[in-house]
Design a protein around this motif. Structure first.
Motif, short mmCIF file in Angstrom:
data_model
loop_
_atom_site.label_atom_id
_atom_site.label_comp_id
_atom_site.label_asym_id
_atom_site.label_seq_id
_atom_site.Cartn_x
_atom_site.Cartn_y
_atom_site.Cartn_z
N ARG A 74 10.92 -5.95 4.05
CA ARG A 74 10.41 -4.58 4.17
C ARG A 74 8.94 -4.57 3.78
N LYS A 75 8.14 -3.81 4.49
CA LYS A 75 6.71 -3.77 4.20
C LYS A 75 6.48 -3.08 2.86
N ARG A 76 5.39 -3.51 2.18
CA ARG A 76 5.04 -2.85 0.93
C ARG A 76 3.64 -2.22 1.08
N PHE A 77 3.60 -0.91 0.90
CA PHE A 77 2.32 -0.22 0.85
C PHE A 77 2.01 0.06 -0.62
N VAL A 78 0.77 -0.19 -1.00
CA VAL A 78 0.39 0.04 -2.39
C VAL A 78 -0.79 1.01 -2.44
N ILE A 79 -0.71 1.94 -3.37
CA ILE A 79 -1.79 2.90 -3.59
C ILE A 79 -2.34 2.65 -4.99
N GLY A 130 -7.96 -12.03 0.69
CA GLY A 130 -7.55 -13.17 1.52
C GLY A 130 -6.04 -13.29 1.62
N VAL A 131 -5.36 -13.06 0.49
CA VAL A 131 -3.90 -13.22 0.52
C VAL A 131 -3.19 -11.86 0.35
N SER A 132 -3.95 -10.77 0.46
CA SER A 132 -3.40 -9.41 0.33
C SER A 132 -2.58 -9.25 -0.95
N GLU A 133 -3.26 -9.46 -2.06
CA GLU A 133 -2.55 -9.40 -3.34
C GLU A 133 -3.42 -8.71 -4.39
N ASP A 188 -1.81 -10.05 -16.14
CA ASP A 188 -1.68 -11.19 -15.23
C ASP A 188 -0.51 -11.08 -14.25
N ARG A 189 -0.18 -9.85 -13.89
CA ARG A 189 0.86 -9.69 -12.88
C ARG A 189 0.23 -9.64 -11.48
N HIS A 190 0.95 -10.10 -10.49
CA HIS A 190 0.44 -10.09 -9.12
C HIS A 190 1.35 -9.22 -8.26
N LEU A 191 0.76 -8.55 -7.30
CA LEU A 191 1.56 -7.69 -6.43
C LEU A 191 1.00 -7.77 -5.01
N GLY A 192 1.81 -8.20 -4.09
CA GLY A 192 1.36 -8.30 -2.70
C GLY A 192 1.45 -6.94 -2.01
N TYR A 193 0.68 -6.79 -0.95
CA TYR A 193 0.75 -5.54 -0.18
C TYR A 193 0.58 -5.84 1.30
N ASP A 194 1.11 -4.95 2.11
CA ASP A 194 0.85 -5.02 3.56
C ASP A 194 -0.28 -4.07 3.94
N ARG A 195 -0.28 -2.89 3.31
CA ARG A 195 -1.38 -1.92 3.49
C ARG A 195 -1.76 -1.43 2.10
N LEU A 196 -3.05 -1.20 1.93
CA LEU A 196 -3.55 -0.82 0.60
C LEU A 196 -4.41 0.43 0.71
N LEU A 197 -4.17 1.38 -0.17
CA LEU A 197 -5.03 2.57 -0.24
C LEU A 197 -5.72 2.59 -1.60
N GLY A 232 -6.51 -2.61 7.29
CA GLY A 232 -5.35 -2.54 6.40
C GLY A 232 -5.69 -2.05 5.00
N VAL A 233 -6.99 -1.89 4.73
CA VAL A 233 -7.41 -1.38 3.41
C VAL A 233 -8.12 -0.05 3.63
#
Ligand SMILES: Cc1cc2nc3c(=O)[nH]c(=O)nc-3n(C[C@H](O)[C@H](O)[C@H](O)COP(=O)(O)OP(=O)(O)OC[C@H]3O[C@@H](n4cnc5c(N)ncnc54)[C@H](O)[C@@H]3O)c2cc1C
Length: 411
Positions: free
Chosen positions: A4-9, A88-91, A97-106, A271-272
């Protein structure tokens, strides 16, 4: 689940919260994360210089009820700062030090108050107003009717001065220009606001600035550039805001007075997206970029960015709108006037019940209604028409604005 895609705001203010709401309304059923560095869930800021500051309402002005986020499967991370974006890696890199990937970012990271850098600026009792916590601190002080120096007479400074006077504080306002709000509204309206504040007992010191603050631990005196010494118990500085672009800038997005986005609110990186105070967006109606630091812009751009994230065809071209309440003078402003030939008035200026129209080449570029209501729509339509409007008819209260709208519509 993981496909499932992840959108992050990033930024849980009004723009971010409305974007999250819209994504769900529009049927986005992927993962949705809203991240904010404040401890509170998203809230609205206008009451922080008005009724909330004066202690007239106890409830924080939240955008949504607490249950809203869970009910809509919006993962709300409060007290969480995003410290980096790896495009580069959409993260995203989060504090801890937590990482969170995204497909679209606002990016809806808002803005921060500009700081005054003068000797003594670190003393206690010198406040800035942006958050609910700032409002509560200043609110405690105005409750006790102390002496207050307000530095800056823009919207925030003017509203704080009004609220503090309403609570019985002695208020002195220091301003670099000649008149309050002159930078945005020009001298005609600046004089009206000066009259409003003077009538309510504010001492206004024009064409000066703070040389330094003095005091032992806490501020006791403000010394101005032209030699005035103002004894005071506290100070609020309202000298404008700066868009919070640090994150976007280090990630390599295009920045110029905000994050540069197109009319679909998308940045130079597909995408951003950006919305609200932080976005310097191409405005198709004005044919230039505009960064708007007002409530209605966050309210409308958040949803527009959400639709754009979903791939819908978006062209954000709302005519800017804002409001302000000072004492018993409520006002709304629609448009964007940077240059004008004349300001025409309709109504009773002395009674502060009027509409002011800014005209450029006989066209309406902005309108401000004070204690007159339900006129923003026709004002916006007249602006949008770009048609010449007769100044005499604009100032004539017997000519309904709807009639002028019909007239320009039929040209
Ligand atoms: C006291 C006050 C009174 C106002 N009164 C009026 C008014 O009367 N009329 C009007 O039209 N407008 C008014 N405004 C302006 C209006 O409130 C703003 O335009 C609006 O809040 C902008 O919303 P936003 O969502 O873009 O940004 P914000 O509300 O600033 O929200 C951005 C959020 O992002 C968070 N954030 C930033 N960077 C990060 C990061 N790296 N990681 C995590 N979180 C981050 C911030 O902490 C903040 O919570 C007022 C503003 C203030 C401060």
């Amino acid at each position: 689940m993981s496909d499932r895609k992840r959108f992050v705001i990033v930024g849980a203010g009004l723009a971010g919260a409305k974007a999250a709401e819209t994504l769900r309304q529009e049927g986005f059923d992927g993962r949705l994360t809203l991240i904010g560095d404040e401890a509170e869930r998203p809230y609205e800021r206008p009451p922080l210089s008005k009724e909330y500051l004066r202690g007239e309402v106890a409830d924080k002005p939240y955008v949504h009820p607490d249950a809203f986020y869970g009910e809509h499967q919006i993962e709300l991370l409060t007290s969480t700062r995003v410290t980096g974006i790896d495009l580069g890696v959409s993260e995203l890199l989060l504090e801890g030090d937590r990482h969170l990937g995204y497909d679209r970012l606002l990016l809806a990271t808002g803005s921060v108050p500009r700081r005054l850098h003068v000797p003594g600026a670190d003393l206690d009792g010198i406040h800035y107003l942006r958050t609910v916590g700032d409002s509560e601190l200043i609110g405690e002080r105005i409750e006790h009717g102390q002496r207050l120096v307000v530095v800056g007479s823009g919207w925030i400074g003017a509203e704080i001065a009004a609220s503090a006077r309403q609570k019985g504080c002695e208020v002195t306002m220091i301003e670099m220009a000649s008149l309050p709000l002159e930078g945005v509204l020009g001298p005609d309206l600046g004089r009206i606001y000066l009259g409003l504040h003077r009538d309510h007992g504010v001492e206004f010191l024009p064409e000066t600035t703070v040389e330094r603050f003095e005091g032992t631990g806490s501020v006791e005196r403000v010394l101005t550039r032209d030699g005035a010494v103002l004894d005071t118990e506290f100070v609020v500085v309202g000298i404008g805001i700066a868009p919070r672009t640090g994150l976007a800038e280090t990630a390599g997005l295009r920045i110029d007075n905000g994050v540069i986005v197109d009319e679909a609110l998308e940045s130079n990186l597909p995408g951003v997206f950006a919305a609200g105070d932080v976005a310097n967006a191409w405005h198709p109606f004005y044919g230039r970029r505009l960064r708007v630091e007002h409530w209605a812009n966050a309210l409308n751009q958040g949803p527009a960015a959400a639709r754009s994230m979903l791939g819908q065809d978006v062209s954000y071209d709302e005519i800017p709108y804002f409001f302000s309440d000072q004492y018993d003078a409520g006002m709304e402003y629609s448009g964007h006037a940077t240059e004008w030939d004349e300001v025409v008035f309709r109504g009773d200026v002395a009674a502060r019940e009027f509409i002011a129209f800014w005209l450029r080449d006989e066209r309406l570029v902005a309108g401000l209604n004070m204690n007159v209501w339900d006129v923003s729509d026709p004002i916006r339509e007249l602006i949008r028409s770009r048609r010449p409007v007769d100044a005499g008819e604009l100032s004539d209260p017997d000519t309904p604005l709807s009639e002028l709208v019909e007239k320009v519509g039929s040209c």
